[in-house]
Scaffold this active site. Sequence first.
Site, PDB file in Angstrom:
ATOM      1  N   LYS A 157       6.392  -1.921   2.100  1.00  0.00           N
ATOM      2  CA  LYS A 157       5.188  -1.332   2.694  1.00  0.00           C
ATOM      3  C   LYS A 157       4.007  -2.275   2.479  1.00  0.00           C
ATOM      4  O   LYS A 157       3.181  -2.080   1.577  1.00  0.00           O
ATOM      5  CB  LYS A 157       4.942   0.055   2.079  1.00  0.00           C
ATOM      6  CG  LYS A 157       4.093   0.960   2.951  1.00  0.00           C
ATOM      7  CD  LYS A 157       4.239   2.395   2.514  1.00  0.00           C
ATOM      8  CE  LYS A 157       3.174   3.312   3.066  1.00  0.00           C
ATOM      9  NZ  LYS A 157       3.163   3.483   4.504  1.00  0.00           N
TER      10      LYS A 157
ATOM     11  N   TYR B  45       0.821  -1.209   0.000  1.00  0.00           N
ATOM     12  CA  TYR B  45       0.000   0.000   0.000  1.00  0.00           C
ATOM     13  C   TYR B  45       0.853   1.255   0.000  1.00  0.00           C
ATOM     14  O   TYR B  45       2.076   1.194   0.200  1.00  0.00           O
ATOM     15  CB  TYR B  45      -0.965  -0.003   1.194  1.00  0.00           C
ATOM     16  CG  TYR B  45      -0.347   0.390   2.523  1.00  0.00           C
ATOM     17  CD1 TYR B  45       0.475  -0.468   3.230  1.00  0.00           C
ATOM     18  CD2 TYR B  45      -0.578   1.655   3.071  1.00  0.00           C
ATOM     19  CE1 TYR B  45       1.039  -0.101   4.449  1.00  0.00           C
ATOM     20  CE2 TYR B  45      -0.023   2.027   4.279  1.00  0.00           C
ATOM     21  CZ  TYR B  45       0.785   1.151   4.967  1.00  0.00           C
ATOM     22  OH  TYR B  45       1.350   1.526   6.156  1.00  0.00           O
TER      23      TYR B  45
ATOM     24  N   GLU C  74      11.706   3.337  14.718  1.00  0.00           N
ATOM     25  CA  GLU C  74      10.773   4.310  14.112  1.00  0.00           C
ATOM     26  C   GLU C  74       9.458   4.237  14.864  1.00  0.00           C
ATOM     27  O   GLU C  74       9.303   3.446  15.800  1.00  0.00           O
ATOM     28  CB  GLU C  74      10.572   4.000  12.615  1.00  0.00           C
ATOM     29  CG  GLU C  74       9.990   2.639  12.336  1.00  0.00           C
ATOM     30  CD  GLU C  74       9.836   2.320  10.847  1.00  0.00           C
ATOM     31  OE1 GLU C  74       9.751   3.247  10.027  1.00  0.00           O
ATOM     32  OE2 GLU C  74       9.787   1.118  10.533  1.00  0.00           O
TER      33      GLU C  74
ATOM     34  N   LEU D  14      10.912   1.580   7.437  1.00  0.00           N
ATOM     35  CA  LEU D  14      10.336   1.977   6.143  1.00  0.00           C
ATOM     36  C   LEU D  14      11.138   3.147   5.579  1.00  0.00           C
ATOM     37  O   LEU D  14      11.568   4.033   6.324  1.00  0.00           O
ATOM     38  CB  LEU D  14       8.878   2.392   6.315  1.00  0.00           C
ATOM     39  CG  LEU D  14       8.192   2.653   4.978  1.00  0.00           C
ATOM     40  CD1 LEU D  14       7.868   1.345   4.270  1.00  0.00           C
ATOM     41  CD2 LEU D  14       6.938   3.479   5.146  1.00  0.00           C
TER      42      LEU D  14
END
Length: 280
Positions: free
Chosen positions: A146, A33, A179, A203
């Site tokens: 992702k 996505y 993160e 990411l």
Amino acid sequence: MPELAYINGDVMPIENAMIPIEDRGNQFGDAVYEVIASRNGRLFCMEEHLNRLERSMRALSLPVIPRDTIEQAILNLFGQAQIPRAALYIQISRGVSPRNHGYPENPCPMFIMTIRPVKDMPESCRTEGVGVITVPDTRWGRCDIKTVQLLPNIMAKQRAIESGAADAIFISADGIAREGTSSNLFVVRNNRLITHPLTPEILRGITRIVILDLCKSLNIPVEERRFHQRELFLADEVFFTGTISEVLPIVRIDGKTVGNGRVGPISSRLYQMLLKKMSD
Ligand SMILES: Cc1ncc(COP(=O)(O)O)c(C=O)c1O
């Protein structure tokens, strides 16, 4: 400003959009996505999001939908919705086939999108900063792809909400700060920025890249290196970056104050510059 959905070429009101029960995205999380945001009627960093989407599709050996097709579909949906401050969600799965772990022989990808207004966070989050918690990083080893497999992220976010915090920072088993649940993490110390390098553990945030470019233009030195959670408490400033969070200052971690407890000058400056770049 209609909230719209798109399914393999058809646009409809979001509440009418349905996908088949045996979509592999639904049964296996076998899908990738992107989320693209707009400000003032302009989609921000579309090229970069399309590049990352293509990279994710290739990493999962999904049938790659031609870039032109995706781009045209995005522009059509965005044009029809007329939402100046929108969050456009794109998902591509390996499609529909009888449930079986192995990939189907001739997969027909399911390309879906939704578009809605962004629910912006209160301005006080920008001016006063937010509190976050730390949580163990229990995610898989390919966080650079992702995918829609976001259970550890949503569970960490929920834990944050239940403890009155805005979000959570993932910490590896050996204490490395990775993160947030939907943001990259930056630390400022002695006017230098530190952020995790581009490894499979995080990411490759688009906003992260924009912020690194802005730092270059401001002559702010950046170190892309792993850093221990201890460094969060030695920092002058800590902040998240992301498509929706933009630049979000963090002033409390696990109830302890970061820096002087106030939003720092570098976070503020970068936020203002990011807003300007998005609106230019
Ligand atoms: C885990 C994670 N890290 C970082 C980010 C920030 O990436 P971007 O700046 O591309 O939104 C996201 C965004 O969804 C994310 O889910």
